[in-house]
Scaffold this motif. Structure first.
Motif, PDB file in Angstrom:
ATOM      1  N   ARG A  13      -1.570   3.718   1.066  1.00  0.00           N
ATOM      2  CA  ARG A  13      -0.482   4.284   0.272  1.00  0.00           C
ATOM      3  C   ARG A  13       0.862   3.807   0.823  1.00  0.00           C
ATOM      4  NH1 ARG A  13       1.431   7.199  -4.330  1.00  0.00           N
ATOM      5  NH2 ARG A  13       3.595   7.550  -3.778  1.00  0.00           N
ATOM      6  N   ALA A  14       1.005   3.795   2.140  1.00  0.00           N
ATOM      7  CA  ALA A  14       2.253   3.325   2.749  1.00  0.00           C
ATOM      8  C   ALA A  14       2.476   1.844   2.431  1.00  0.00           C
ATOM      9  CB  ALA A  14       2.214   3.550   4.257  1.00  0.00           C
ATOM     10  N   GLU A  15       1.408   1.043   2.482  1.00  0.00           N
ATOM     11  CA  GLU A  15       1.533  -0.372   2.141  1.00  0.00           C
ATOM     12  C   GLU A  15       1.923  -0.543   0.678  1.00  0.00           C
ATOM     13  OE1 GLU A  15      -2.278  -1.905   3.079  1.00  0.00           O
ATOM     14  OE2 GLU A  15      -2.006  -1.814   5.270  1.00  0.00           O
ATOM     15  N   PHE A  16       1.342   0.282  -0.190  1.00  0.00           N
ATOM     16  CA  PHE A  16       1.664   0.212  -1.613  1.00  0.00           C
ATOM     17  C   PHE A  16       3.127   0.574  -1.861  1.00  0.00           C
ATOM     18  CE2 PHE A  16       2.109   2.456  -5.669  1.00  0.00           C
ATOM     19  CZ  PHE A  16       1.642   1.497  -6.561  1.00  0.00           C
ATOM     20  N   ASP A  17       3.587   1.662  -1.249  1.00  0.00           N
ATOM     21  CA  ASP A  17       4.982   2.066  -1.422  1.00  0.00           C
ATOM     22  C   ASP A  17       5.931   0.975  -0.932  1.00  0.00           C
ATOM     23  OD1 ASP A  17       4.226   4.462  -2.519  1.00  0.00           O
ATOM     24  OD2 ASP A  17       4.405   5.600  -0.651  1.00  0.00           O
ATOM     25  N   ASP A  18       5.583   0.338   0.187  1.00  0.00           N
ATOM     26  CA  ASP A  18       6.435  -0.724   0.724  1.00  0.00           C
ATOM     27  C   ASP A  18       6.496  -1.913  -0.234  1.00  0.00           C
ATOM     28  OD1 ASP A  18       7.933  -1.944   3.037  1.00  0.00           O
ATOM     29  OD2 ASP A  18       6.282  -3.369   2.905  1.00  0.00           O
ATOM     30  N   ALA A  19       5.333  -2.265  -0.819  1.00  0.00           N
ATOM     31  CA  ALA A  19       5.301  -3.388  -1.760  1.00  0.00           C
ATOM     32  C   ALA A  19       6.043  -3.047  -3.050  1.00  0.00           C
ATOM     33  CB  ALA A  19       3.859  -3.777  -2.063  1.00  0.00           C
ATOM     34  N   PRO A  72      -7.718  -3.010  -2.170  1.00  0.00           N
ATOM     35  CA  PRO A  72      -8.023  -2.008  -3.193  1.00  0.00           C
ATOM     36  C   PRO A  72      -7.700  -0.595  -2.714  1.00  0.00           C
ATOM     37  CG  PRO A  72      -9.825  -3.580  -2.968  1.00  0.00           C
ATOM     38  CD  PRO A  72      -8.881  -3.849  -1.837  1.00  0.00           C
ATOM     39  N   SER A  73      -7.076   0.169  -3.579  1.00  0.00           N
ATOM     40  CA  SER A  73      -6.746   1.564  -3.290  1.00  0.00           C
ATOM     41  C   SER A  73      -6.522   2.261  -4.617  1.00  0.00           C
ATOM     42  CB  SER A  73      -5.497   1.662  -2.404  1.00  0.00           C
ATOM     43  OG  SER A  73      -4.337   1.319  -3.140  1.00  0.00           O
TER      44      SER A  73
END
Length: 233
Positions: A54-60, A79-80
């Protein structure tokens, strides 16, 4: 003249010398405990991994400005449930464009029916992700509810045998009945030992799953809002 030294009993000694019923109850409770600790470890690792993703997704996503940039950014992510929401939106729009081209329909935005279909697609994707992340968590509730009752059942049987021993032996001295009562109470202790970690973990994991579901719903709303801002609705 000094009396004979009092016998020394440990928990292991009491269980080893207990009746078959008591040993069976203890064994089942210990099995429940092992199962619950396995689930706790597996779910803790899985939910921690989802939190990192989730943190990686928010950063991207923080570096994107459009739906197209979001679709491009998630291709590099693992995948998430969060990346799957963007991928589900991209897949829906791609299939819709292909269908409209095949039918010769020229339309810049989504109709109300198509918007409802997109919303249902995102809700289905979110629900599937939460269900997948929550697998085996209900087992913790079963352990939490069943173990104390099973331990209490073993205690009742043990106390019944202790009182029957008093009646048959004709003595009520504490030294004579204490081992039987202690043996009976062991099952309750083992049952509680299995239930307490399970109920704590169940509540923690349920709260995290509810939070993830809310985050996915909010992400779906943000995605639909981004489509509206870009004039695709």
């Amino acid at each position: 003249m000094q009396g004979a030294p009092a016998a020394s009993y440990s928990v292991v000694d009491l269980v080893a010398g207990a009746s078959i019923e008591t040993q069976a109850v203890v064994a089942i409770c210990l099995l429940f405990s092992l199962v619950s600790w396995y689930i706790i470890g597996a779910k803790w690792w899985e939910l921690s991994r989802l939190r990192r993703r989730r943190a990686e997704f928010d950063d991207a996503m923080g570096r994107t400005r459009s739906i197209a940039e979001r679709e491009q950014a998630v291709t590099a992510l693992a995948p998430s449930p969060f990346a799957d929401t963007v991928r589900a939106t991209a897949g829906f729009l791609s299939d819709l464009r292909a269908a409209m081209q095949r039918d010769g329909v020229a339309r810049s935005g989504l109709s109300l029916t198509q918007l409802e279909a997109l919303t249902m697609t995102l809700e289905s994707s979110a629900g599937e992700s939460v269900s997948r992340a929550g697998r085996m968590v209900p087992m913790l509730a079963i352990v939490a509810a069943t173990s104390p009752l099973l331990g209490l059942f073993g205690t009742v049987l043990g106390i019944m045998r202790a009182f029957l021993g008093i009646a048959n032996g004709g003595t009520s001295q504490i030294s004579a009945v204490a081992p039987g009562i202690a043996e009976a109470l062991i099952t309750t202790a083992v049952g509680l030992g299995a239930a307490i970690p399970a109920v704590i973990a169940y509540n923690v994991f349920s709260a995290r799953l509810d939070q993830m579901e809310s985050e996915l719903e909010r992400l779906a709303q943000e995605t639909i809002g981004a489509l509206g801002r870009e004039g695709k609705l």
